[in-house]
Enzyme design. Structure first.
Site, mmCIF file in Angstrom:
data_model
loop_
_atom_site.group_PDB
_atom_site.id
_atom_site.type_symbol
_atom_site.label_atom_id
_atom_site.label_comp_id
_atom_site.label_asym_id
_atom_site.label_seq_id
_atom_site.Cartn_x
_atom_site.Cartn_y
_atom_site.Cartn_z
ATOM 1 N N ASP A 203 34.558 8.764 -45.858
ATOM 2 C CA ASP A 203 34.210 9.068 -44.463
ATOM 3 C C ASP A 203 33.495 7.862 -43.846
ATOM 4 O O ASP A 203 32.560 7.309 -44.440
ATOM 5 C CB ASP A 203 33.304 10.304 -44.410
ATOM 6 C CG ASP A 203 33.045 10.758 -42.984
ATOM 7 O OD1 ASP A 203 33.748 11.661 -42.527
ATOM 8 O OD2 ASP A 203 32.131 10.205 -42.345
ATOM 9 N N ILE A 204 33.959 7.458 -42.644
ATOM 10 C CA ILE A 204 33.338 6.316 -41.960
ATOM 11 C C ILE A 204 31.971 6.727 -41.422
ATOM 12 O O ILE A 204 31.841 7.746 -40.745
ATOM 13 C CB ILE A 204 34.223 5.824 -40.810
ATOM 14 C CG1 ILE A 204 35.604 5.427 -41.332
ATOM 15 C CG2 ILE A 204 33.571 4.648 -40.084
ATOM 16 C CD1 ILE A 204 36.587 5.075 -40.247
ATOM 17 N N GLU A 246 37.886 10.853 -39.039
ATOM 18 C CA GLU A 246 37.562 9.610 -39.742
ATOM 19 C C GLU A 246 37.500 9.791 -41.255
ATOM 20 O O GLU A 246 36.942 8.952 -41.960
ATOM 21 C CB GLU A 246 36.212 9.063 -39.226
ATOM 22 C CG GLU A 246 34.988 9.930 -39.539
ATOM 23 C CD GLU A 246 34.699 10.957 -38.447
ATOM 24 O OE1 GLU A 246 33.532 11.356 -38.328
ATOM 25 O OE2 GLU A 246 35.632 11.351 -37.721
#
Length: 327
Positions: A203-204, A246
């Site tokens: 996950d960004i 994301e």
């Protein structure tokens, strides 16, 4: 059903999420030669041949569950007399009174009938050409070449459709539907042969801030670059997919707990050192390794909880679900 919809110049039917027909207009019933009551509460497969049942389950259901709608899908329905009726099928998935329905509209494709007549006419010409002179034989060869080209184009379009149904359009990675199918396949393999595998959720960090600061085009570029970077760093056997937003997921076959942690840390470090979409980003990663008591649901939950721990402990880090349990 109001009279305008009942006698609209197109067929209409509504089915439950399990395929049971709840509503059908008179236009469709007449098109297929049924009395309306004969279709109500029947399964939608009542109106399909065996081949079209397979097509419906392979393309229509997955597509509408993934995107919530289907537009202009070429299909064939079957009449009460077992005759195929070529149609264009549009569908949308909606919730009413707490129940999910799929509402569909079909338009009969009469040009298909004309096309079939052309094919029959061409076949007759071919039979004549087989009995004709050398000049006619040359024309026949040209017709065969044209036919082969159309066959190849049809195969290409079918492969393209299959690829589109399992590909994320932004990043070019596999999509969530394909990932879920492969997750179940790897679990089945683990249950039969005890071949280990691990699941990574990437996950960004602070992705919303990137969109808010630089705009969505930059955010899309970050997602695309990250997807390609994950693919390039992964093994050929790994399944890399965009899970949504994301979040990215990686299924790592033959990967134990320690292997998975090392791979995840390598991903994290290289992403931190890279420039993606013109931005410096970091990622948080949650890892879970398949055990004999896990299902697809529990494995995803464990990886997701490990990701949450990485976020809660400062982001830009890797957490394995087993480490949380032991702690």
């Amino acid at each position: 059903m109001n009279i305008q919809l009942d006698h609209a110049p197109c067929g209409y039917f509504s089915i439950t999420s399990t395929g049971v027909i709840r509503s059908v207009n008179q236009t469709l019933a007449g098109m297929l030669g049924y009395d309306r009551q004969q279709l109500l509460d029947q399964h939608v497969e009542t109106m399909m041949s065996v081949a079209n049942k397979l097509f419906f389950h392979t393309y229509f259901y997955p597509y509408i569950q993934l995107y919530g709608h289907v537009k202009e899908m070429y299909f064939s329905l079957r009449t009460m007399e077992h005759q195929d009726v070529p149609v264009l099928l549009n569908g949308v998935q909606q919730e009413r009174d707490g129940e999910v329905f799929i509402d569909c509209v079909v338009v009969e494709m009469r040009k298909r009938i004309e096309h079939e007549k052309d094919i029959l006419h061409t076949k007759t010409k071919l039979e004549e050409l087989y009995r004709a002179t050398n000049e006619a034989n040359q024309k026949l060869e040209l017709l065969h070449a044209e036919y082969e080209a159309k066959q190849q184009e049809l195969l290409r379009l079918n492969h393209q459709l299959e690829a589109l149904a399992s590909t994320d359009p932004l990043t070019g990675l596999r999509n969530r539907r394909f990932f879920q199918e492969q997750l179940l396949a790897n679990i089945a393999l683990f249950q039969r042969m005890r071949l280990p595998f691990s699941l990574l959720i990437v996950d960004i960090d602070h992705f919303k801030a990137i969109n808010d600061t630089f705009g969505h085009p930059v955010g899309d570029a970050v997602l695309t670059d990250l997807g390609q970077m994950l693919r390039s760093m992964s093994r050929e056997s790994d399944i890399v997919a965009r899970y949504g937003g994301e979040e990215f997921v990686i299924i790592a076959p033959s990967s134990t707990r320690d292997n998975a942690k090392l791979a995840a840390e390598r991903f994290r470090a290289q992403i931190e050192a890279a420039t993606l979409g013109g931005c410096q980003v970091t990622v948080s990663i949650g890892v879970a390794t398949m055990t004999s008591v896990d299902t697809d649901v529990t494995l995803l939950q464990k990886a997701d909880q490990a990701l949450y721990a990485s976020k809660s402990n400062g982001r830009n880090r890797v957490t394995h679900a087993a480490d949380r349990t032991e702690a």
